[in-house]
Design a protein around this motif. Structure first.
Motif, PDB file in Angstrom:
ATOM      1  N   THR A 187      -4.278 -18.290  21.821  1.00 36.27           N
ATOM      2  CA  THR A 187      -4.534 -18.537  20.394  1.00 36.27           C
ATOM      3  C   THR A 187      -3.377 -19.199  19.659  1.00 36.27           C
ATOM      4  O   THR A 187      -3.545 -19.648  18.526  1.00 36.27           O
ATOM      5  N   THR A 188      -2.197 -19.262  20.284  1.00 34.12           N
ATOM      6  CA  THR A 188      -1.031 -19.839  19.600  1.00 34.12           C
ATOM      7  C   THR A 188      -0.369 -20.894  20.474  1.00 34.12           C
ATOM      8  O   THR A 188      -0.343 -20.784  21.699  1.00 34.12           O
ATOM      9  N   GLY A 189       0.201 -21.892  19.828  1.00 35.46           N
ATOM     10  CA  GLY A 189       0.965 -22.901  20.547  1.00 35.46           C
ATOM     11  C   GLY A 189       2.368 -22.405  20.835  1.00 35.46           C
ATOM     12  O   GLY A 189       2.867 -21.506  20.166  1.00 35.46           O
ATOM     13  N   ARG A 190       2.996 -23.020  21.823  1.00 35.95           N
ATOM     14  CA  ARG A 190       4.369 -22.620  22.170  1.00 35.95           C
ATOM     15  C   ARG A 190       5.317 -22.942  21.009  1.00 35.95           C
ATOM     16  O   ARG A 190       6.056 -22.085  20.553  1.00 35.95           O
ATOM     17  N   PHE A 191       5.314 -24.195  20.552  1.00 39.88           N
ATOM     18  CA  PHE A 191       6.202 -24.624  19.465  1.00 39.88           C
ATOM     19  C   PHE A 191       5.438 -25.221  18.290  1.00 39.88           C
ATOM     20  O   PHE A 191       5.951 -25.282  17.175  1.00 39.88           O
ATOM     21  N   ILE A 192       4.216 -25.671  18.533  1.00 40.87           N
ATOM     22  CA  ILE A 192       3.400 -26.322  17.507  1.00 40.87           C
ATOM     23  C   ILE A 192       2.111 -25.521  17.347  1.00 40.87           C
ATOM     24  O   ILE A 192       1.464 -25.181  18.352  1.00 40.87           O
ATOM     25  N   PRO A 193       1.722 -25.206  16.112  1.00 36.90           N
ATOM     26  CA  PRO A 193       0.496 -24.419  15.920  1.00 36.90           C
ATOM     27  C   PRO A 193      -0.723 -25.138  16.521  1.00 36.90           C
ATOM     28  O   PRO A 193      -0.803 -26.355  16.514  1.00 36.90           O
ATOM     29  N   ARG A 194      -1.641 -24.334  17.054  1.00 39.32           N
ATOM     30  CA  ARG A 194      -2.887 -24.896  17.586  1.00 39.32           C
ATOM     31  C   ARG A 194      -3.817 -25.163  16.400  1.00 39.32           C
ATOM     32  O   ARG A 194      -4.043 -24.307  15.572  1.00 39.32           O
ATOM     33  N   ILE A 195      -4.358 -26.360  16.362  1.00 38.80           N
ATOM     34  CA  ILE A 195      -5.276 -26.744  15.287  1.00 38.80           C
ATOM     35  C   ILE A 195      -6.629 -26.081  15.531  1.00 38.80           C
ATOM     36  O   ILE A 195      -7.127 -26.036  16.656  1.00 38.80           O
TER      37      ILE A 195
END
Length: 197
Positions: A187-195
């Motif tokens: 549900t989450t990006g490593r460094f960049i939020p998931r759109i």
């Protein structure tokens, strides 16, 4: 260009960030738990810390002996450099939010504390490593503020090493939290939020 206002601004950014960081590191270390760098790899830990030392030396060199660092000056307009000042100061607020959310889980290596909990609130709601994102924004701000490409290259070296270390850190978190962390990764990006999440 007169460097004095930018040197003063750099002191403010450093002090704000260090107050936040040192406070939270001391709070996390209060229980007295020894954190080993063995799992990170002593060689890697040494290289990362040496890169960090170069960054600090170049930053304080610009601050204390600006004439000696003129060889690395970039011709940036004053307006852009003041944007670096503002974003650098705002990064201290983002650092506070990040470290307050992380709480006593904070370490300077890939190892998790024995009483660690999985943090998924605050900025961790959007990215898995907001501390590294904040550090990247802060380093970019300081590079622009100082208009010094050597500080920028030193920053990139530190950030590259942190990015290289991140998969090992995430593997340790999977070992610690299992499926809970794997679900969090979806549900989450490593460094960049998931759109769209």
């Amino acid at each position: 260009m007169n460097e004095t206002p930018f040197r003063i601004a750099l002191v403010v950014v450093i002090v704000l960030t260090m107050v936040v960081t040192v406070y939270h590191r001391l709070q996390a270390a209060k229980p007295g738990e020894k954190i080993s760098h063995k799992d990170e790899g002593y060689l890697f830990a040494t290289v990362l810390r040496l890169a960090g030392l170069v960054l600090w030396i170049s930053t304080f060199g610009y601050l204390i002996f600006p004439a000696y660092f003129q060889w690395a000056a970039m011709p940036l307009p004053a307006r852009l450099r003041w944007i670096g000042v503002v974003t650098g100061a705002l990064c201290s607020l983002l650092m506070y939010w990040t470290l307050s959310s992380l709480g006593k889980n904070l370490t300077d290596t890939v190892v998790t504390r024995s009483e660690a909990t999985l943090v998924t609130h605050g900025p961790y709601r959007w990215v898995r490593h907001p501390f590294y994102v904040t550090a990247a924004l802060l380093m970019a701000s300081v590079t622009v503020l100082t208009a010094n490409w050597f500080i920028g290259i030193s920053s990139l070296a530190v950030l590259a090493l942190l990015a290289i270390r991140t998969p090992k850190e995430e593997q340790m978190l999977i070992e610690r939290f299992g499926q809970q962390y794997q679900d969090y990764m979806v549900t989450t990006g490593r460094f960049i939020p998931r759109i769209g999440r």
